[in-house]
Scaffold this active site. Structure first.
Site, mmCIF file in Angstrom:
data_model
loop_
_atom_site.group_PDB
_atom_site.id
_atom_site.type_symbol
_atom_site.label_atom_id
_atom_site.label_comp_id
_atom_site.label_asym_id
_atom_site.label_seq_id
_atom_site.Cartn_x
_atom_site.Cartn_y
_atom_site.Cartn_z
ATOM 1 N N TYR A 12 9.264 38.237 67.730
ATOM 2 C CA TYR A 12 8.507 39.506 67.999
ATOM 3 C C TYR A 12 9.538 40.502 68.897
ATOM 4 C CZ TYR A 12 3.980 37.491 67.256
ATOM 5 O OH TYR A 12 3.000 36.985 66.322
ATOM 6 N N ILE A 13 9.946 40.095 70.139
ATOM 7 C CA ILE A 13 10.725 41.009 71.042
ATOM 8 C C ILE A 13 11.952 41.401 70.193
ATOM 9 C CG2 ILE A 13 11.993 41.082 73.187
ATOM 10 C CD1 ILE A 13 9.925 38.871 74.202
ATOM 11 N N HIS A 52 -10.782 58.365 51.877
ATOM 12 C CA HIS A 52 -9.603 59.010 51.435
ATOM 13 C C HIS A 52 -9.610 60.208 52.162
ATOM 14 C CE1 HIS A 52 -7.010 59.758 48.081
ATOM 15 N NE2 HIS A 52 -7.587 61.009 48.034
ATOM 16 N N GLU A 81 -7.207 52.784 53.112
ATOM 17 C CA GLU A 81 -8.081 52.565 51.747
ATOM 18 C C GLU A 81 -7.677 51.635 50.815
ATOM 19 O OE1 GLU A 81 -8.524 56.222 49.204
ATOM 20 O OE2 GLU A 81 -6.676 56.840 50.375
ATOM 21 N N THR A 130 3.256 39.673 82.909
ATOM 22 C CA THR A 130 4.200 40.034 81.983
ATOM 23 C C THR A 130 3.703 41.215 81.001
ATOM 24 O OG1 THR A 130 5.201 37.788 81.838
ATOM 25 C CG2 THR A 130 5.498 39.115 80.015
ATOM 26 N N CYS A 131 2.490 40.929 80.505
ATOM 27 C CA CYS A 131 1.837 42.087 79.677
ATOM 28 C C CYS A 131 2.028 43.452 80.134
ATOM 29 C CB CYS A 131 0.753 41.833 79.067
ATOM 30 S SG CYS A 131 -0.175 42.962 78.139
ATOM 31 N N ARG A 154 9.007 33.894 61.495
ATOM 32 C CA ARG A 154 9.024 32.545 60.595
ATOM 33 C C ARG A 154 7.478 32.418 60.535
ATOM 34 N NH1 ARG A 154 12.373 28.981 59.302
ATOM 35 N NH2 ARG A 154 13.997 29.565 60.846
ATOM 36 N N GLY A 173 12.577 33.485 72.389
ATOM 37 C CA GLY A 173 11.556 32.778 72.942
ATOM 38 C C GLY A 173 11.103 32.519 74.308
ATOM 39 N N LYS A 200 6.541 47.993 76.504
ATOM 40 C CA LYS A 200 7.216 47.812 75.274
ATOM 41 C C LYS A 200 6.587 48.886 74.394
ATOM 42 C CE LYS A 200 5.317 46.092 72.337
ATOM 43 N NZ LYS A 200 5.227 44.555 71.907
ATOM 44 N N GLY A 250 14.872 36.228 66.080
ATOM 45 C CA GLY A 250 14.352 37.026 65.057
ATOM 46 C C GLY A 250 12.820 36.909 65.113
ATOM 47 N N GLU A 307 11.241 44.161 67.703
ATOM 48 C CA GLU A 307 10.313 45.226 68.306
ATOM 49 C C GLU A 307 11.479 46.150 69.238
ATOM 50 O OE1 GLU A 307 7.153 43.814 70.697
ATOM 51 O OE2 GLU A 307 5.971 43.629 68.768
ATOM 52 N N CYS A 348 4.030 43.938 76.831
ATOM 53 C CA CYS A 348 3.219 44.620 75.883
ATOM 54 C C CYS A 348 3.263 46.128 76.369
ATOM 55 C CB CYS A 348 1.930 44.128 75.723
ATOM 56 S SG CYS A 348 1.651 42.371 75.705
ATOM 57 N N TYR A 365 -4.782 47.062 88.543
ATOM 58 C CA TYR A 365 -5.213 45.537 88.435
ATOM 59 C C TYR A 365 -5.505 45.061 89.955
ATOM 60 C CZ TYR A 365 -4.372 44.345 83.687
ATOM 61 O OH TYR A 365 -4.554 44.218 82.407
ATOM 62 N N ALA A 370 3.104 30.579 95.531
ATOM 63 C CA ALA A 370 2.503 29.315 95.864
ATOM 64 C C ALA A 370 2.815 28.140 94.852
ATOM 65 C CB ALA A 370 0.928 29.671 95.773
HETATM 66 P P1 NDP Z 1 9.499 34.289 69.263
HETATM 67 O O1 NDP Z 1 9.113 32.969 69.530
HETATM 68 O O2 NDP Z 1 8.591 35.268 68.543
HETATM 69 O O3 NDP Z 1 10.811 34.347 68.532
HETATM 70 C C1 NDP Z 1 12.231 33.341 68.818
HETATM 71 C C2 NDP Z 1 13.072 33.878 67.727
HETATM 72 O O4 NDP Z 1 14.479 33.510 68.410
HETATM 73 C C3 NDP Z 1 12.783 32.949 66.394
HETATM 74 O O5 NDP Z 1 13.163 33.933 65.510
HETATM 75 C C4 NDP Z 1 13.746 31.983 66.504
HETATM 76 O O6 NDP Z 1 14.071 31.529 65.313
HETATM 77 C C5 NDP Z 1 14.941 32.596 67.359
HETATM 78 N N1 NDP Z 1 15.876 31.521 68.172
HETATM 79 C C6 NDP Z 1 15.254 30.298 68.883
HETATM 80 N N2 NDP Z 1 16.500 29.899 69.564
HETATM 81 C C7 NDP Z 1 17.496 30.714 69.224
HETATM 82 C C8 NDP Z 1 19.106 30.701 69.559
HETATM 83 N N3 NDP Z 1 19.461 29.784 70.357
HETATM 84 N N4 NDP Z 1 19.778 31.805 69.065
HETATM 85 C C9 NDP Z 1 19.113 32.389 68.269
HETATM 86 N N5 NDP Z 1 17.978 32.575 67.759
HETATM 87 C C10 NDP Z 1 17.113 31.842 68.339
HETATM 88 O O7 NDP Z 1 10.153 34.800 70.670
HETATM 89 P P2 NDP Z 1 10.234 36.113 71.367
HETATM 90 O O8 NDP Z 1 10.941 35.664 72.494
HETATM 91 O O9 NDP Z 1 10.301 37.277 70.610
HETATM 92 O O10 NDP Z 1 8.726 36.371 71.859
HETATM 93 C C11 NDP Z 1 8.151 35.143 72.839
HETATM 94 C C12 NDP Z 1 6.565 35.359 72.524
HETATM 95 O O11 NDP Z 1 5.984 36.639 73.287
HETATM 96 C C13 NDP Z 1 6.256 35.138 71.346
HETATM 97 O O12 NDP Z 1 5.917 34.255 70.800
HETATM 98 C C14 NDP Z 1 4.899 36.072 71.155
HETATM 99 O O13 NDP Z 1 3.881 35.196 71.297
HETATM 100 C C15 NDP Z 1 4.993 37.005 72.446
HETATM 101 N N6 NDP Z 1 4.953 38.350 72.164
HETATM 102 C C16 NDP Z 1 4.043 39.005 71.222
HETATM 103 C C17 NDP Z 1 4.188 40.099 71.219
HETATM 104 C C18 NDP Z 1 3.310 40.850 70.228
HETATM 105 O O14 NDP Z 1 1.870 40.394 70.000
HETATM 106 N N7 NDP Z 1 3.557 42.024 69.482
HETATM 107 C C19 NDP Z 1 5.556 41.284 71.737
HETATM 108 C C20 NDP Z 1 6.330 40.486 72.089
HETATM 109 C C21 NDP Z 1 6.364 39.006 72.649
HETATM 110 P P3 NDP Z 1 13.735 30.266 64.567
HETATM 111 O O15 NDP Z 1 12.145 30.662 64.147
HETATM 112 O O16 NDP Z 1 14.508 30.044 63.562
HETATM 113 O O17 NDP Z 1 13.791 29.109 65.708
#
Ligand code: NDP
Length: 448
Positions: free
Chosen positions: A178-179, A437, A442, A42-43, A205, A263, A51, A176, A182, A48, A99, A115
């Site tokens: 990371y993804i 500075h 800083e 994925t990364c 959150r 998520g 992105k 709401g 971003e 990552c 890789y 597998a």
């Molecule tokens: P996240 O877990 O970061 O966020 C999921 C978001 O979706 C939350 O805001 C959640 O809200 C909301 N949500 C969940 N279910 C629903 C729904 N049915 N309808 C609407 N909103 C919903 O998930 P991502 O997919 O953004 O990223 C996945 C993982 O990938 C992350 O946990 C992170 O670890 C990794 N990642 C890291 C990055 C970085 O390090 N910069 C960049 C991209 C990904 P609520 O909290 O209210 O449930």
């Protein structure tokens, strides 16, 4: 000497699997790895790396506007999505090759197919071959979640977003985290009309409330429509190809693209794990101990499939610790304290340690130091965008237990600052360090 075909068979050539394989091989193990998609995981392939390159690509839009105040005439500058998309894809191809080369150089045999586990010491390739191994490591990562609602399939996920044939005029981003944040930043800078829709009352959150509030305000100011407490009911596709999103609160949103960013689910299904008795948690994650071992002693798991902390550097550390423990005669566990994180939103966020709310729940005497400032570059650019740095300290000695930044280059600044927080330094230690500075960083040693 072993009666098995391999000492280690790894399923999944992502960050965790590749690190575990190559270090195990370097310790002398005979290793094979299977990957059903592309080496890099994925990364590297659809996370990552591409992105971050899109973040860079999109940010030229803002720089181009600001450049005028610095004397540059940027009239006539145009953007071509296909060029950015294809150059990013080419870089991903290059990294995938590297890789593969690294694995080859370490004598790790690669099977480019799926597998599944067929026993405590056996796996089967989709082409039919049965292979035995003294140890099996599951490093299959996670997969974007898509809700079970009518029309959900009309949306795309982060797997597809990097190869869009063209940029949409309007995009709805569900989620709401990371993804979502971003891509809201990337699309917004590239001129797409962005609506971010999440079901809860907050975005990001796990981040400090004030930092998140600053991102929400700044994003809205940039024209990103953020809708909280809005759950999806159904999606229909219209004759003109656009999508109509029906929300549970009665709102309807029209869009050209829907991106699910709600998520990621551990990728543990149909891998034969349950059949051989490996315990899975309710969310599908593979249950492991500190030593990355499942309840079946010969089967281990690292990375997102274990859903401990879904971050690349963690998967890499888990994979490395596994290899050192099992093949390097050096038992090690990963320390999950003070993990620095960044959200590459616009502006980006960097964070380490406890949020103010977490610290107040844990400690009696918490104090907050802040710096709320406009970066020098933004001042000359006449860009009314303020950065916020927040330090959370606890105890009489004012130990820094959390540090949270939003502003240009926050991710870069956070990596260095996290060393100090991880080392347990105090506010006084920060203050004793002379300011560099002029810089944004800083502010870390000048907080009031
Ligand atoms: P996240 O877990 O970061 O966020 C999921 C978001 O979706 C939350 O805001 C959640 O809200 C909301 N949500 C969940 N279910 C629903 C729904 N049915 N309808 C609407 N909103 C919903 O998930 P991502 O997919 O953004 O990223 C996945 C993982 O990938 C992350 O946990 C992170 O670890 C990794 N990642 C890291 C990055 C970085 O390090 N910069 C960049 C991209 C990904 P609520 O909290 O209210 O449930």
């Amino acid at each position: 000497m072993t009666d098995y075909d391999y000492d280690l068979f790894v399923i999944g050539a992502g960050s965790g699997g590749v690190r575990a394989s190559r270090i195990s091989a370097a310790h002398g193990a005979k290793v094979a790895i299977a990957e059903e998609h592309r080496v890099g995981g994925t990364c590297v392939i659809r996370g990552c790396v591409p992105k971050k390159l899109l973040v860079y690509g999109a940010h030229f839009a803002q720089d181009m506007v600001d450049a005028k105040r610095f004397g540059w005439n940027t009239e006539g500058a145009t953007f071509d999505w296909e060029t950015l998309r294809d150059n990013v894809a080419a870089e991903v191809n290059r990294l995938e090759g590297l890789y593969g080369q690294t694995l080859g150089n370490n004598n790790v045999e690669i099977f480019r197919e799926r597998a599944i586990v067929t026993g405590p010491n056996s796996v089967q390739l989709v082409s039919g071959r049965e292979i035995t191994a003294a140890h099996i490591l599951v490093a299959t990562g996670a997969w974007p979640s898509v809700p079970d609602i009518p029309g959900a399939g009309y949306g795309i996920t982060s797997n597809e977003v990097f190869s869009l044939p063209a940029l949409p005029t309007r995009a709805v981003i569900a989620g709401g985290g990371y993804i979502a944040n971003e891509f809201a930043g990337i699309f917004n800078e590239l001129g797409v009309d962005v609506t971010l829709v999440t079901h809860g009352d907050r975005i990001l959150r796990s981040y400090d409330d004030e930092i998140v509030d600053r991102l929400v305000d700044t994003s809205r100011h940039k024209g990103i429509d953020i809708r909280l407490n809005t759950a999806f009911e159904s999606i229909t596709k219209r004759d003109d190809g656009s999508l109509l999103i029906q929300c549970k609160n009665g709102e309807q949103i029209e869009t050209d693209l829907l991106l699910w960013a709600i998520g990621r689910t551990p990728h543990s299904k149909a891998l034969g794990l349950e059949e051989v008795g490996v315990d899975l948690a309710n969310d599908g994650s593979v249950k492991v101990g500190d030593d990355n071992r499942t309840n079946v002693p010969s089967i281990y798991a690292v990375g997102d499939v274990t859903n401990r902390v879904q971050l690349t550097p963690i998967a890499i550390r888990e994979g490395h610790a596994f290899a050192d423990t099992v093949f390097g005669n050096n038992p090690r566990t990963v320390n999950y304290d003070c993990i620095p994180t960044a959200v590459f939103s616009n502006p980006p966020i960097g964070s380490v340690g406890m949020t103010e709310a977490e610290a107040r729940a844990k400690h009696q005497d918490v104090k907050i130091y802040k710096s709320d400032f406009r970066a020098m570059k933004n001042v000359l650019a006449d860009r009314n965008e303020r950065a916020l740095y927040k330090m959370v300290v606890a105890g009489a000695e004012e130990k820094v237990v959390g540090l949270h930044l939003i502003g240009p280059d926050s991710g870069e600044i956070m990596q260095a600052a996290a060393i100090a927080v991880k080392a347990g330094l105090t506010k006084q230690d920060f203050d004793d360090t002379v300011a560099l500075h002029p810089s944004m960083a800083e502010e870390l040693v000048l907080m009031k």
